[in-house]
Design a protein around this motif. Structure first.
Motif, short mmCIF file in Angstrom:
data_model
loop_
_atom_site.label_atom_id
_atom_site.label_comp_id
_atom_site.label_asym_id
_atom_site.label_seq_id
_atom_site.Cartn_x
_atom_site.Cartn_y
_atom_site.Cartn_z
N ARG A 14 0.86 -1.36 0.06
CA ARG A 14 0.04 -0.17 -0.32
C ARG A 14 0.54 1.31 0.13
NH1 ARG A 14 -5.35 0.68 3.27
NH2 ARG A 14 -6.32 -1.32 1.85
N ILE A 15 2.04 1.33 0.61
CA ILE A 15 2.78 2.98 0.31
C ILE A 15 4.71 2.13 -0.02
CG2 ILE A 15 1.97 3.24 3.13
CD1 ILE A 15 4.43 2.34 4.22
N ASN A 16 4.28 0.99 -1.01
CA ASN A 16 5.46 1.11 -1.84
C ASN A 16 6.82 1.07 -0.68
OD1 ASN A 16 5.88 0.34 -4.03
ND2 ASN A 16 6.88 2.76 -4.86
N TYR A 17 6.84 0.02 0.41
CA TYR A 17 7.81 0.34 0.84
C TYR A 17 7.94 -1.23 1.17
CZ TYR A 17 9.02 4.74 2.95
OH TYR A 17 9.37 5.89 3.25
N ASN A 18 9.74 -1.68 1.24
CA ASN A 18 9.63 -3.17 1.06
C ASN A 18 9.05 -3.56 3.05
OD1 ASN A 18 11.22 -4.94 2.02
ND2 ASN A 18 12.51 -5.41 0.22
N ALA A 19 8.33 -5.30 2.65
CA ALA A 19 8.29 -5.67 4.07
C ALA A 19 9.37 -5.31 5.63
CB ALA A 19 7.94 -6.60 4.30
N ARG A 20 10.55 -5.64 4.71
CA ARG A 20 11.94 -5.62 5.32
C ARG A 20 12.03 -4.34 5.99
NH1 ARG A 20 16.15 -8.45 3.48
NH2 ARG A 20 15.80 -10.25 3.68
N THR A 21 12.01 -3.19 5.25
CA THR A 21 12.43 -2.09 5.56
C THR A 21 10.52 -1.33 6.81
OG1 THR A 21 12.88 -1.43 3.51
CG2 THR A 21 12.57 0.38 4.79
N ILE A 22 9.86 -1.87 6.82
CA ILE A 22 9.00 -2.07 7.61
C ILE A 22 9.39 -2.12 8.79
CG2 ILE A 22 6.81 -2.00 8.25
CD1 ILE A 22 5.81 -1.40 5.49
N ARG A 23 9.61 -3.81 8.25
CA ARG A 23 9.98 -4.48 10.15
C ARG A 23 10.66 -3.84 10.88
NH1 ARG A 23 7.85 -9.16 6.90
NH2 ARG A 23 10.09 -9.31 6.58
N ASN A 24 12.77 -3.87 9.88
CA ASN A 24 13.92 -3.17 10.60
C ASN A 24 13.52 -1.30 10.97
OD1 ASN A 24 14.65 -6.19 10.46
ND2 ASN A 24 15.42 -5.85 8.46
N GLN A 25 13.58 -0.43 10.30
CA GLN A 25 13.85 0.52 10.26
C GLN A 25 11.96 1.01 10.20
OE1 GLN A 25 15.15 2.23 6.93
NE2 GLN A 25 17.29 0.17 6.31
N LEU A 26 10.99 1.20 10.16
CA LEU A 26 10.18 1.99 10.51
C LEU A 26 9.57 1.97 11.52
CD1 LEU A 26 7.91 2.71 7.09
CD2 LEU A 26 9.89 3.83 8.74
N LYS A 27 9.20 -0.24 11.76
CA LYS A 27 8.37 -0.05 13.37
C LYS A 27 9.91 0.55 14.45
CE LYS A 27 8.53 -4.33 14.93
NZ LYS A 27 9.14 -4.82 16.01
N ASP A 28 9.05 0.81 15.68
CA ASP A 28 9.28 1.13 16.74
C ASP A 28 10.29 2.42 17.13
OD1 ASP A 28 7.97 -0.99 18.27
OD2 ASP A 28 9.56 -2.12 17.63
N SER A 29 10.29 2.79 15.62
CA SER A 29 10.37 4.78 15.42
C SER A 29 9.95 5.89 14.53
CB SER A 29 11.72 4.07 14.53
OG SER A 29 11.73 3.87 12.99
#
Length: 77
Positions: A14-29
């Motif tokens: 939906r937001i055109n990001y890699n799932a790994r980026t969401i898990r490793n960089q965006l989640k909890d920051s």
């Protein structure tokens, strides 16, 4: 109020990001548990709340000269 719950893969699409980026960089920051995502029934599975994330995307204003910092903030040099 109705909420749309998305898996990491659905959010990534939906937001055109890699799932790994969401898990490793965006989640909890950038994406905070209880505000942007939940763990139903106390389990490992994460469901993202689309309306909260959409609101975050739309309300975060970053000037074009801003440089992203490692901690998630921005340097307005």
């Amino acid at each position: 109020m109705s909420q749309t719950f998305l898996t990491t893969d659905q959010l990534a699409e939906r937001i055109n990001y890699n799932a790994r980026t969401i898990r490793n960089q965006l989640k909890d920051s950038v994406l905070i548990e209880g505000k942007h995502y939940i763990r139903p029934f106390g389990r490992r599975k994460i469901l993202y709340i689309w309306e909260a994330i959409e609101n975050e995307i739309l309300t975060r204003s970053v000037s074009p000269a801003a440089i992203p910092m490692a901690n998630g903030g921005y340097c307005h040099g």
